[in-house]
Design an enzyme around this catalytic site. Structure first.
Site, mmCIF file in Angstrom:
data_model
loop_
_atom_site.group_PDB
_atom_site.id
_atom_site.type_symbol
_atom_site.label_atom_id
_atom_site.label_comp_id
_atom_site.label_asym_id
_atom_site.label_seq_id
_atom_site.Cartn_x
_atom_site.Cartn_y
_atom_site.Cartn_z
ATOM 1 N N LYS A 192 0.847 -1.192 0.000
ATOM 2 C CA LYS A 192 0.000 0.000 0.000
ATOM 3 C C LYS A 192 0.885 1.245 0.000
ATOM 4 O O LYS A 192 1.523 1.568 0.997
ATOM 5 C CB LYS A 192 -0.934 0.054 1.216
ATOM 6 C CG LYS A 192 -1.990 1.135 1.006
ATOM 7 C CD LYS A 192 -2.639 1.619 2.275
ATOM 8 C CE LYS A 192 -1.909 2.720 2.961
ATOM 9 N NZ LYS A 192 -1.766 3.989 2.212
ATOM 10 N N GLU A 268 9.993 1.027 10.430
ATOM 11 C CA GLU A 268 10.999 2.067 10.166
ATOM 12 C C GLU A 268 10.288 3.397 10.337
ATOM 13 O O GLU A 268 9.453 3.763 9.498
ATOM 14 C CB GLU A 268 11.538 1.939 8.739
ATOM 15 C CG GLU A 268 12.345 0.693 8.480
ATOM 16 C CD GLU A 268 13.662 0.654 9.250
ATOM 17 O OE1 GLU A 268 14.033 1.660 9.872
ATOM 18 O OE2 GLU A 268 14.295 -0.407 9.234
ATOM 19 N N CYS A 303 13.492 10.950 6.669
ATOM 20 C CA CYS A 303 13.373 10.426 8.035
ATOM 21 C C CYS A 303 14.624 10.681 8.856
ATOM 22 O O CYS A 303 14.547 10.967 10.040
ATOM 23 C CB CYS A 303 13.070 8.940 7.985
ATOM 24 S SG CYS A 303 14.207 8.048 6.903
ATOM 25 N N GLU A 402 9.342 15.692 15.266
ATOM 26 C CA GLU A 402 9.759 15.575 13.863
ATOM 27 C C GLU A 402 8.924 16.539 13.014
ATOM 28 O O GLU A 402 7.702 16.426 12.978
ATOM 29 C CB GLU A 402 9.561 14.133 13.385
ATOM 30 C CG GLU A 402 10.109 13.924 11.988
ATOM 31 C CD GLU A 402 9.890 12.509 11.475
ATOM 32 O OE1 GLU A 402 8.801 11.951 11.711
ATOM 33 O OE2 GLU A 402 10.797 11.973 10.826
HETATM 34 P P1 NAD Z 1 2.486 8.131 7.948
HETATM 35 O O1 NAD Z 1 2.833 7.347 9.150
HETATM 36 O O2 NAD Z 1 1.435 9.155 8.055
HETATM 37 O O3 NAD Z 1 2.034 7.165 6.758
HETATM 38 C C1 NAD Z 1 2.816 6.082 6.346
HETATM 39 C C2 NAD Z 1 1.912 5.040 5.736
HETATM 40 O O4 NAD Z 1 1.012 4.582 6.731
HETATM 41 C C3 NAD Z 1 1.059 5.558 4.579
HETATM 42 O O5 NAD Z 1 0.936 4.572 3.600
HETATM 43 C C4 NAD Z 1 -0.280 5.828 5.250
HETATM 44 O O6 NAD Z 1 -1.375 5.742 4.372
HETATM 45 C C5 NAD Z 1 -0.328 4.730 6.283
HETATM 46 N N1 NAD Z 1 -1.195 5.075 7.415
HETATM 47 C C6 NAD Z 1 -1.484 6.317 7.898
HETATM 48 N N2 NAD Z 1 -2.355 6.225 8.922
HETATM 49 C C7 NAD Z 1 -2.620 4.908 9.094
HETATM 50 C C8 NAD Z 1 -3.450 4.181 9.985
HETATM 51 N N3 NAD Z 1 -4.218 4.797 10.898
HETATM 52 N N4 NAD Z 1 -3.465 2.830 9.884
HETATM 53 C C9 NAD Z 1 -2.731 2.189 8.966
HETATM 54 N N5 NAD Z 1 -1.943 2.827 8.068
HETATM 55 C C10 NAD Z 1 -1.879 4.175 8.142
HETATM 56 O O7 NAD Z 1 3.869 8.717 7.439
HETATM 57 P P2 NAD Z 1 4.094 9.668 6.180
HETATM 58 O O8 NAD Z 1 3.593 11.021 6.562
HETATM 59 O O9 NAD Z 1 3.610 9.035 4.931
HETATM 60 O O10 NAD Z 1 5.687 9.657 6.085
HETATM 61 C C11 NAD Z 1 6.480 10.415 6.897
HETATM 62 C C12 NAD Z 1 7.014 9.594 8.043
HETATM 63 O O11 NAD Z 1 7.735 8.454 7.547
HETATM 64 C C13 NAD Z 1 8.022 10.362 8.865
HETATM 65 O O12 NAD Z 1 7.763 10.154 10.230
HETATM 66 C C14 NAD Z 1 9.359 9.753 8.463
HETATM 67 O O13 NAD Z 1 10.361 9.897 9.414
HETATM 68 C C15 NAD Z 1 8.989 8.336 8.221
HETATM 69 N N6 NAD Z 1 9.985 7.652 7.382
HETATM 70 C C16 NAD Z 1 10.835 6.763 7.976
HETATM 71 C C17 NAD Z 1 11.819 6.121 7.217
HETATM 72 C C18 NAD Z 1 12.769 5.133 7.855
HETATM 73 O O14 NAD Z 1 13.402 4.378 7.122
HETATM 74 N N7 NAD Z 1 12.892 5.104 9.178
HETATM 75 C C19 NAD Z 1 11.916 6.382 5.847
HETATM 76 C C20 NAD Z 1 11.028 7.293 5.277
HETATM 77 C C21 NAD Z 1 10.054 7.922 6.059
#
Ligand code: NAD
Length: 499
Positions: A192, A268, A303, A402
């Site tokens: 997804k 992650e 991230c 963050e």
């Molecule tokens: P997010 O957590 O909002 O969303 C990530 C994914 O989770 C998306 O596909 C989203 O649709 C899904 N999601 C959102 N709410 C959900 C729920 N209630 N239930 C199930 N799935 C849900 O994150 P984002 O805004 O897309 O990305 C930014 C975040 O990702 C930042 O915190 C960043 O640090 C992190 N990130 C981490 C890494 C790593 O390798 N550690 C790499 C890239 C990004």
């Protein structure tokens, strides 16, 4: 088509890409069962470029059933490793063949500069898939050193159906970090992508099929987190969720797993990475370049962004001056222009969040040394200029939370021990960097900082052979390297008594 300058006719460009917005299930593009769609917005104009299938629990159930059937049939899960290698190598080659198309989709979708999509995201995605394809026929199972009256085999077996839920900041690359090792290990994958950036994942599904991945083995379901994401997290027949995203949502996946089938979960998550400039740092210019790009690259939507700049008090002013000079040269602009180094923020919500943190920093008494504003508003896009706060204390929100945008917080320290204490005073532990000319200090700091990656005299360097991932609330489980292959398998002990 290869863009050599910003396109003059944006609609023509979008039309020429024939953008696919449907889900990919059991080898074909399909609408969501509900028929619902949502708009895919280009963040540099605020205009829609496609309509995307809004998959929900019904689609997840169908995709998981197909993925399970493919897994049980053994067409992929029990195929010879060298067969999976052939297919994954072909998929990597197809990504390279379609590099320009994928780069354009990525940039249209989430706003990163086309030069980065071309030079970083697409080639690294191809490299990742190729790496796991190459690896899979070179890893061996084990024989345990038991009493010779038995042969005890320790076998690595695929888990079954892996749900991969990924964020919007590196859409194709994050999908590849999951799909590569999960497929190489023999699993089926239900992917997804984030609702803000589904286009390259949707395209990747067809390339995987063209490469020879059997139907049902890669399912791609665009949709929202609370619907499609949650349904994957709670599905009783998903064996593992590989998640990249925020810490907040990562915790939800732990809950989903606990309340459903105790599926394995690899997370992650977010970061607030410290970038330490010790008093003896010899090359302040190189460090300043790294400090600026360490937080402004990809609009700060990284991230492991070095969003907390910890500088020795005796050198802070001269150092910050240099960082400001580098940052002044980074101007946001049309990400489709190959000369642009910084694009828009991914969407309006994230734009408001970033600007909200700028306001919070000012309210809490930090000094705005550069930027702080939305720019290029006339384009309809969500651009924010590089922003630097001085006189930040580690207790302020801009140092603790963050931001995920182009905002740097500079904090002064007076000795090495204080620098380490501040560096570790965070719930996160994804990455850190330390600049020093003293090898002993470098070693000491690298060991003392609680983070999954510590860079010395550089920032954000990486290689597919080196693991990436966090300590503490930045998550657990590693992407990249052979370590990532392990997490998509389970260990089985087969004990054969010899007569
Ligand atoms: P997010 O957590 O909002 O969303 C990530 C994914 O989770 C998306 O596909 C989203 O649709 C899904 N999601 C959102 N709410 C959900 C729920 N209630 N239930 C199930 N799935 C849900 O994150 P984002 O805004 O897309 O990305 C930014 C975040 O990702 C930042 O915190 C960043 O640090 C992190 N990130 C981490 C890494 C790593 O390798 N550690 C790499 C890239 C990004």
């Amino acid at each position: 088509m290869t863009l050599t300058a910003a396109p003059t006719d944006f609609d023509e460009l979008v039309g020429s890409l024939a953008i696919e917005g449907r889900a990919f299930v059991d080898g074909a593009y399909v609408a969501a069962a509900s028929g619902e769609t949502f708009e895919c917005i280009n963040p540099s104009t605020g205009r829609a470029v496609a309509r995307i299938a809004a998959c929900d629990a019904e689609d997840v159930d169908r995709a998981v059933r197909g993925a399970r059937a493919a897994f049980e049939a053994g067409i992929w899960s029990r195929s010879a490793p060298k067969q999976r290698k052939r297919v994954l190598t072909r998929l990597a080659a197809l990504i390279e063949e379609h590099a320009e198309e994928l780069a354009l989709l990525e940039t249209l979708d989430m706003g990163k500069p086309i030069s980065d999509s071309r030079k970083v995201d697409v080639p690294l995605a191809a490299e990742c898939i190729a790496y796991y394809g190459e690896a899979v026929d070179k890893v061996y199972d084990e024989v345990a050193p038991t009493d010779p009256s038995a042969v005890v085999m320790v076998l690595r077996e695929p888990l079954g159906v892996v749900g991969a839920v990924v964020p919007w900041n590196f859409p194709l690359l994050m999908a590849s970090w999951k799909i590569g090792p999960a497929l190489a290990a023999g699993n089926s994958v239900v992917l997804k992508p984030a609702e803000q950036s589904p286009l390259t994942a949707i395209r990747l599904a067809a390339l995987a099929a063209e490469a020879g991945v059997p139907d049902g083995v890669v399912q791609v379901l665009p949709g929202f987190g609370e619907t499609a994401g949650q349904a994957i997290g709670r599905h009783p027949d998903v064996d593992m969720v590989a998640f990249t995203g925020s810490t907040e949502v990562g915790k939800l996946f732990l809950r989903y797993a606990g309340e459903s089938n105790m599926k394995r979960t690899a997370l992650e998550c977010g970061g607030k990475s410290p970038h330490l400039i010790l008093e003896d740092c010899g090359d302040l210019d190189a460090a300043a370049e790294a400090a600026a790009w360490g937080v402004f690259y990809n609009q700060g939507e990284v991230c492991n962004a070095g969003s907390r700049l910890l500088v020795h008090a005796s050198r802070k002013d001269e150092f910050l001056e240099r960082v400001v000079r580098v940052a002044e040269g980074i101007r946001p602009g049309n990400p489709l222009d190959p000369a642009t180094q910084m694009g828009p923020i991914v969407d309006r919500t994230q734009l408001e969040r970033v600007l909200g943190y700028v306001a919070a920093g000012e309210e809490e008494g930090a000094r705005l040394a550069l930027g702080g504003s939305r720019v290029l508003e006339e384009t309809g896009g969500y651009f924010v200029e590089p922003t630097i706060f001085d006189s930040v204390s580690n207790e302020m929100r801009i140092a603790r939370e963050e931001i995920f945008g182009p905002v740097l917080s500079a904090i002064a320290f007076t000795d090495e021990a204080e620098a380490i204490r501040i560096a570790n005073d965070t719930v996160y532990g994804l990455a850190a960097a330390v600049w020093t000319d003293d090898v002993s200090k470098a070693h000491r700091a690298a060991r003392a900082i609680r983070a999954g990656v510590v860079w010395v005299n550089c920032f954000d360097h990486g290689d597919i052979s080196a693991p990436f991932g966090g300590f503490k609330q930045s998550g657990f489980g590693r992407d990249k390297s052979i370590h990532a292959l392990e997490k998509y398998t389970d260990v089985k002990t087969v004990w054969i008594a010899l007569r």
